[in-house]
Design an enzyme around this catalytic site. Sequence first.
Site, short mmCIF file in Angstrom:
data_model
loop_
_atom_site.label_atom_id
_atom_site.label_comp_id
_atom_site.label_asym_id
_atom_site.label_seq_id
_atom_site.Cartn_x
_atom_site.Cartn_y
_atom_site.Cartn_z
CB SER A 127 39.70 47.01 4.83
OG SER A 127 39.50 46.26 6.01
CG HIS B 250 33.74 44.54 10.23
ND1 HIS B 250 34.89 44.93 10.86
CD2 HIS B 250 33.87 43.19 10.02
CE1 HIS B 250 35.68 43.88 11.02
NE2 HIS B 250 35.09 42.82 10.52
CE LYS C 18 50.72 41.36 3.26
NZ LYS C 18 50.19 41.90 1.99
CG ASP C 19 46.90 40.39 10.27
OD1 ASP C 19 47.49 41.35 9.74
OD2 ASP C 19 45.66 40.31 10.35
#
Length: 428
Positions: free
Chosen positions: A223, A219, A247-248
């Site tokens: 990313s 963090h 999406k996950d």
Amino acid sequence: MSFPWANHYEPKQPLMRWMDEKLPLPRLVYNAIGAGYPVPRNLNYFWNFGVLAGLALVVQIVTGIVLAMHYGANSLVAFQSVESIMRDVNGGWFLRYAHANGASMFLAVVYIHIARGLYYGSYKAPREMVWLLGVVIFLLMMATAFMGYVLPWGQMSFWGAQVITGFFSAIPLVGEPIRVLLLGGYAPDNAALNRFFSLHYLLPFVIAGVIILHIWALHIPGSSNPTGVDVKGEQDTVPFHPYYTAKDGVGVAVFFLIFAALIFFSPNLLGHPDNYIEANPLSTPAHIVPEWYFLPFYAILKSFTADFILTGKLWGVLAMFGSILLLFFLPWLDSSPVRSSNYRPTYRWFLIVLALDVLVLGYIGGAEATARNVIIGQIATAYYFAHFLIILPIVSRSERPRPLPNSITEAVLAKHGGTSPAETALAH
């Protein structure tokens, strides 16, 4: 890395406002995985595997705690206690199969996660610490998985412990004392089983702690992304929720579909039938093999057969550990300023060869040690080390990468047939 355009948590309800003042847990969650955490807008499904690895760890901890309530960590009853879990405990067969296959799912997810990091250069600055902590997690996982494999106290469990710990004795002066310390004696027995059970129970919580550090380190710079280009502004990001939570969710659904197929339709597919035979120190199995996720490293271990200055056995041990420790130095072995292999065509081909090489090592690790297989294993081992120590440094200095996009947004628009900001500027 701070994102000035990120949303900030401002609770509306009095109770949540009071909670946020006294214990800012809602704010922490919001900033970590909510709309307050912007991520690159072009992440593909390979970025799901970090979440899946965390989910797999939760499955392992939950099933492991329940199994520990029924397991007997004693060499006289360990095998029978596992059979009792399978036959007599309500849902015991499900818990045991979920835990055993969960280990395979966990390692498979982590291997894909590592492969993604290698391909997209996630180990490069400014994310070196994220990568280093990831390698630490991998080492802890391997230690945990090995100790867990011993606990059923079947033939493969016993002889796997005998063979693997036996390699420590090849280390001069300290090797044999280390082996005796690990086993609590000179051969796997009740003391070894107690040690391995205690450490197998403890290490997943250590892994969870290092994962928290891993996420914390992630963090700070934010990313990475498939282009390897740094985030330039708000137009390059989207909030983590709801875009990537959705999406996950797709990745989680696929993960559980595969997991359920293993548990319900082929629970012993990835195991060894000899491990359903109780451990017998007087009967050596015809072919001792570890679990599938150890096979490439086992092949490296077996590839050193000749004595040269040191014994072949010691060279094998050093090479096995060295093959993993190499990953610690990867951020400095690869000096290319370009992160993503999408823009490094030469390196991408060598990376494909490395993946094939690891698959060959996996096959050799599980095959019989014939003269042909030993030679293939030695060639594959030589290439593995050559890739990191010779090929990677040379290619990173000599290759000519493809031009990088000016921003993530430009790459996304170009991919989907839109007009990039640069093209718009030229048009005017």
